[in-house]
Motif scaffolding. Structure first.
Motif, PDB file in Angstrom:
ATOM      1  N   ILE A  75     -14.193 -11.717   6.230  1.00 58.57           N
ATOM      2  CA  ILE A  75     -13.262 -10.655   6.644  1.00 58.57           C
ATOM      3  C   ILE A  75     -12.964  -9.738   5.453  1.00 58.57           C
ATOM      4  O   ILE A  75     -12.891  -8.523   5.596  1.00 58.57           O
TER       5      ILE A  75
ATOM      6  N   TYR B  81     -13.308  -5.804   5.962  1.00 58.39           N
ATOM      7  CA  TYR B  81     -12.023  -5.093   5.922  1.00 58.39           C
ATOM      8  C   TYR B  81     -12.001  -4.139   4.718  1.00 58.39           C
ATOM      9  O   TYR B  81     -11.420  -3.058   4.773  1.00 58.39           O
TER      10      TYR B  81
ATOM     11  N   THR C 218     -11.331  -0.210   4.839  1.00 61.30           N
ATOM     12  CA  THR C 218     -10.233   0.293   4.004  1.00 61.30           C
ATOM     13  C   THR C 218     -10.759   1.361   3.038  1.00 61.30           C
ATOM     14  O   THR C 218     -10.067   2.344   2.748  1.00 61.30           O
TER      15      THR C 218
ATOM     16  N   ALA D 186      -3.551  -0.856   5.930  1.00 59.45           N
ATOM     17  CA  ALA D 186      -4.814  -1.536   5.628  1.00 59.45           C
ATOM     18  C   ALA D 186      -4.725  -2.334   4.329  1.00 59.45           C
ATOM     19  O   ALA D 186      -5.142  -3.497   4.290  1.00 59.45           O
TER      20      ALA D 186
ATOM     21  N   SER E 194      -2.734  -5.610   4.537  1.00 59.24           N
ATOM     22  CA  SER E 194      -3.452  -6.692   5.231  1.00 59.24           C
ATOM     23  C   SER E 194      -4.568  -7.226   4.354  1.00 59.24           C
ATOM     24  O   SER E 194      -4.758  -8.436   4.232  1.00 59.24           O
ATOM     25  N   LEU E 195      -5.291  -6.299   3.730  1.00 65.61           N
ATOM     26  CA  LEU E 195      -6.419  -6.728   2.896  1.00 65.61           C
ATOM     27  C   LEU E 195      -5.961  -7.624   1.735  1.00 65.61           C
ATOM     28  O   LEU E 195      -6.625  -8.581   1.367  1.00 65.61           O
TER      29      LEU E 195
END
Ligand code: PFF
Length: 438
Positions: free
Chosen positions: A103, A107, A111, A317, A320-321
């Motif tokens: 992920i 991601y 991003t 983003a 979350s990353l």
């Protein structure tokens, strides 16, 4: 229990970090599109049911398991399984860490697009582009794609290198409130566009027939899991940085609620704006990167609002990353006993190298995003549920979750966690497989 592990400074800092993890591209990019695809307001019924019944239960489990053991998934699963005489806990816990590494890669690629859009949106000439569809394709040109991926990973690496309190908690304390403010301003802007009413009509006229289709339910479940970051990884690691006076049930409820508010807000920003300019709302992934810039081009004050919008998407983003990459960094530190800064450097470099093939080809990217989010992530959530709700004695799990809580959960919660959570998450995996194959 590890003793020199870092901790979040305050409960609010922890909640903002968890909201940061939960609110991400899944809310701004996927949710409005899913809502459009699966019946508008009707989709909210299965979605809200799953977020509150299954999502909150899963979050309590993941925060509680992390806090009890003071470890990420490898150490946490080992701790629980060893007490029962099983020695494969650590191996089992490497599964969520490896999936989370995958992920991290995709991601970061998406991003990186957002970082590039923010940079471009600073210049008023951004909106002069004749065709944003063509601009979207330029994202995959080799050299710029590699450079922006590098910039994105450098930013995340610098934040994570600062540690849990100074890096993760400190940044989320600023960017999460800012994100909600941006969403609020954008809702007002969208709602006051001439023609926005058609968008509201679309959102508020539910297509109930979608509820008779199992795919709608499967999608609502998958979306709920992805959106609250349930997969036995990020939320276990954030839980492991908790002190024992943090209220786990309350924090879980707040995480799910802010996540839902952000998803609904994103739909209220995007759908009316898209309708006001007569664009198809089910446009899918290009919604944020192609459709919204076209909307801003035609909107009074478009320059300011496009900048604000992309900064908001960037905050969502990166927060979350951070939580995603932190799982891998923590796993690396745990496994190899290395320092935080060294581990961050290695993980970011690996993600950069492996991310290049995805950064230059949208087809590769979609393939891996679907495979990971549809099959591999829900399996991680099931594993976490099995470990903490089935292998660990459930009454002990409940007592652990209730430590420090003003709103402890009663005995009624035990069958929900043990049977409904595990049963329904297994069902997600099976349904998603049935509906996505082919
Ligand atoms: N919840 C994030 C989103 O909605 O974009 C995605 C995510 C974060 C998934 C962290 C998994 C995770 F561990």
């Amino acid at each position: 229990m590890s003793n020199n592990r870092e901790h979040f400074n305050t409960q609010i800092g922890f909640i903002l970090a968890c909201v940061g993890s939960a609110v991400g591209l899944g809310n701004l990019w996927l949710f409005p599109w899913r809502l459009g695809q699966y019946g508008g307001a009707a989709f909210l019924i299965p979605y809200l049911l799953f977020v509150y019944l299954i999502g909150v239960t899963g979050l309590m489990g993941e925060y509680g398991l992390g806090r009890m053991t003071g470890k990420g998934p490898m150490g946490a699963y080992d701790h629980v399984l060893r007490k029962r005489g099983f020695l494969f806990g650590r191996t089992m816990g490497t599964y969520p860490v490896i999936i989370t590494f995958l992920i991290t890669i995709f991601y970061s690629v998406v991003t990186a697009w957002v970082v590039r859009y923010v940079w471009e949106a600073i210049f008023p000439s951004f909106l002069d582009k004749p065709d944003f569809g063509a601009h979207f394709n330029e994202l995959f040109e080799t050299s710029p794609a590699i450079i922006w991926l590098g910039v994105c990973l450098l930013i995340i690496g610098l934040i994570l290198g600062r540690g849990v309190t100074k890096g993760i908690e400190g940044i989320n304390r600023i960017i999460m409130p800012a994100l909600f403010l941006v969403l609020l301003i954008m809702i007002v802007r969208s709602a006051t566009l001439p023609g926005a009413g058609k968008g509201f009509e679309y959102l508020l006229s539910p297509d109930w027939s979608q509820l008779t289709k199992p795919i709608t339910w499967a999608m609502a479940l998958g979306q709920a899991f992805f959106s609250v970051s349930l997969m036995g990884a990020a939320m276990v690691v954030y839980g492991s940085y908790l002190s024992r006076d943090t209220d786990v049930p309350y924090s879980s409820f707040l995480t799910a609620s802010f996540d839902t508010v952000a998803a609904l807000a994103a739909a209220l920003v995007i759908i009316p704006a898209v309708f006001a300019f007569g664009i198809d709302p089910a446009a899918g992934p290009p919604l944020v990167f192609v459709t919204m810039p076209e909307v801003f081009k035609n909107m009074p004050g478009g320059y300011i609002f496009s900048m604000m919008f992309f900064v908001g998407v960037l905050f969502a983003a990166i927060s979350s990353l951070m939580s995603i990459m932190e799982v891998v960094v923590d796993g690396f530190m745990d496994q190899f006993n290395t320092s935080r800064k060294f581990s961050v450097a290695i993980v970011a470099t690996l993600a950069f190298i492996l991310g290049i093939p995805l950064a230059v080809d949208l087809d590769n990217l979609s393939l891996i995003v679907d495979f990971v989010s549809i099959y591999l992530m829900p399996i991680g959530a099931v594993l976490a549920g099995v470990v903490f709700f089935a292998i660990n004695p459930i009454s002990e799990t409940r007592n652990e979750i209730n430590v420090g809580s003003k709103y402890p959960v009663g005995k009624w919660w035990e069958p929900i966690a043990r049977y409904i959570f595990i049963g329904v998450s297994l069902l997600v995996v099976i349904l998603q497989m049935l509906y996505q194959v082919g």
